[in-house]
Design a protein around this motif. Structure first.
Motif, PDB file in Angstrom:
ATOM      1  N   ALA A   1       0.847  -1.186   0.000  1.00  0.00           N
ATOM      2  CA  ALA A   1       0.000   0.000   0.000  1.00  0.00           C
ATOM      3  C   ALA A   1       0.882   1.235   0.000  1.00  0.00           C
ATOM      4  O   ALA A   1       2.046   1.181   0.399  1.00  0.00           O
ATOM      5  N   GLU A   2       0.289   2.328  -0.435  1.00  0.00           N
ATOM      6  CA  GLU A   2       1.005   3.597  -0.483  1.00  0.00           C
ATOM      7  C   GLU A   2       0.070   4.716  -0.056  1.00  0.00           C
ATOM      8  O   GLU A   2      -1.078   4.773  -0.494  1.00  0.00           O
ATOM      9  N   ILE A   3       0.562   5.586   0.811  1.00  0.00           N
ATOM     10  CA  ILE A   3      -0.152   6.824   1.102  1.00  0.00           C
ATOM     11  C   ILE A   3       0.177   7.777  -0.039  1.00  0.00           C
ATOM     12  O   ILE A   3       1.346   8.087  -0.270  1.00  0.00           O
ATOM     13  N   LEU A   4      -0.833   8.217  -0.750  1.00  0.00           N
ATOM     14  CA  LEU A   4      -0.634   9.157  -1.843  1.00  0.00           C
ATOM     15  C   LEU A   4      -0.523  10.578  -1.314  1.00  0.00           C
ATOM     16  O   LEU A   4       0.316  11.359  -1.764  1.00  0.00           O
ATOM     17  N   THR A   5      -1.381  10.920  -0.376  1.00  0.00           N
ATOM     18  CA  THR A   5      -1.306  12.208   0.314  1.00  0.00           C
ATOM     19  C   THR A   5      -2.114  12.126   1.595  1.00  0.00           C
ATOM     20  O   THR A   5      -3.066  11.347   1.696  1.00  0.00           O
ATOM     21  N   LEU A   6      -1.698  12.929   2.555  1.00  0.00           N
ATOM     22  CA  LEU A   6      -2.427  13.092   3.806  1.00  0.00           C
ATOM     23  C   LEU A   6      -2.389  14.585   4.103  1.00  0.00           C
ATOM     24  O   LEU A   6      -1.308  15.173   4.176  1.00  0.00           O
ATOM     25  N   ALA A   7      -3.547  15.179   4.219  1.00  0.00           N
ATOM     26  CA  ALA A   7      -3.639  16.628   4.424  1.00  0.00           C
ATOM     27  C   ALA A   7      -4.545  16.929   5.608  1.00  0.00           C
ATOM     28  O   ALA A   7      -5.633  16.358   5.721  1.00  0.00           O
ATOM     29  N   VAL A   8      -4.078  17.803   6.477  1.00  0.00           N
ATOM     30  CA  VAL A   8      -4.882  18.300   7.596  1.00  0.00           C
ATOM     31  C   VAL A   8      -4.830  19.824   7.552  1.00  0.00           C
ATOM     32  O   VAL A   8      -3.747  20.408   7.419  1.00  0.00           O
ATOM     33  N   ALA A   9      -5.987  20.448   7.633  1.00  0.00           N
ATOM     34  CA  ALA A   9      -6.050  21.903   7.633  1.00  0.00           C
ATOM     35  C   ALA A   9      -5.207  22.449   8.782  1.00  0.00           C
ATOM     36  O   ALA A   9      -5.237  21.886   9.885  1.00  0.00           O
TER      37      ALA A   9
END
Length: 143
Positions: free
Chosen positions: A60-68
């Protein structure tokens, strides 16, 4: 936390724009395409953050993780990461990979706390000239 759908792409792109510098922001079209890829999935905390991941074979791969920015340091990133790891494991992944800027100390701490370790480095990977650290976490298989 809810499953992200392609229809959520504009809201996810707005969150991505808050979380990343201009050269690294993903637009709604790119996010919608990512969510449509085979093995891709996303999790969304509306107005707070989201994660996109994909599974291929047993990786598996995290493509992006975004938190305001206004929602950081409240556990949302950790919850999204845990959800992505659980989703990947449920889809048959035995390990998860991701890339993070070597300059992104808060994200590196988040990933280290979740058991990720450095598996490689991509020199000058990001637009600002920073290196990408390739991180890996194996999933424990319970019997």
């Amino acid at each position: 936390m809810i499953a992200a759908q392609p229809a959520d792409a504009p809201a996810l792109a707005a969150l991505h724009a808050l979380a990343f510098p201009p050269a690294e922001r993903w637009g709604a079209e790119a996010i919608g395409l990512m969510l449509g890829m085979p093995g891709a999935f996303g999790l969304h905390l509306p107005g707070l953050g989201f994660v996109l991941a994909r599974v291929a074979a047993d990786e598996a791969e995290i493509l992006t993780l975004a938190v305001a920015p206004s929602a950081r340091r409240q556990g949302h990133g950790a919850a999204l990461l845990a959800g992505a790891m659980a989703g990947a494991a449920a889809r048959g992944a035995a390990a998860m990979f991701l890339e993070v800027s070597d300059r992104n100390t808060p994200a590196r701490a988040l990933y280290a706390a979740a058991g990720f370790a450095t598996a490689g480095r991509r020199r000058r990977y990001y637009a600002d000239g920073s290196d990408a650290l390739v991180l890996r976490r194996d999933f424990t298989i319970s019997s």
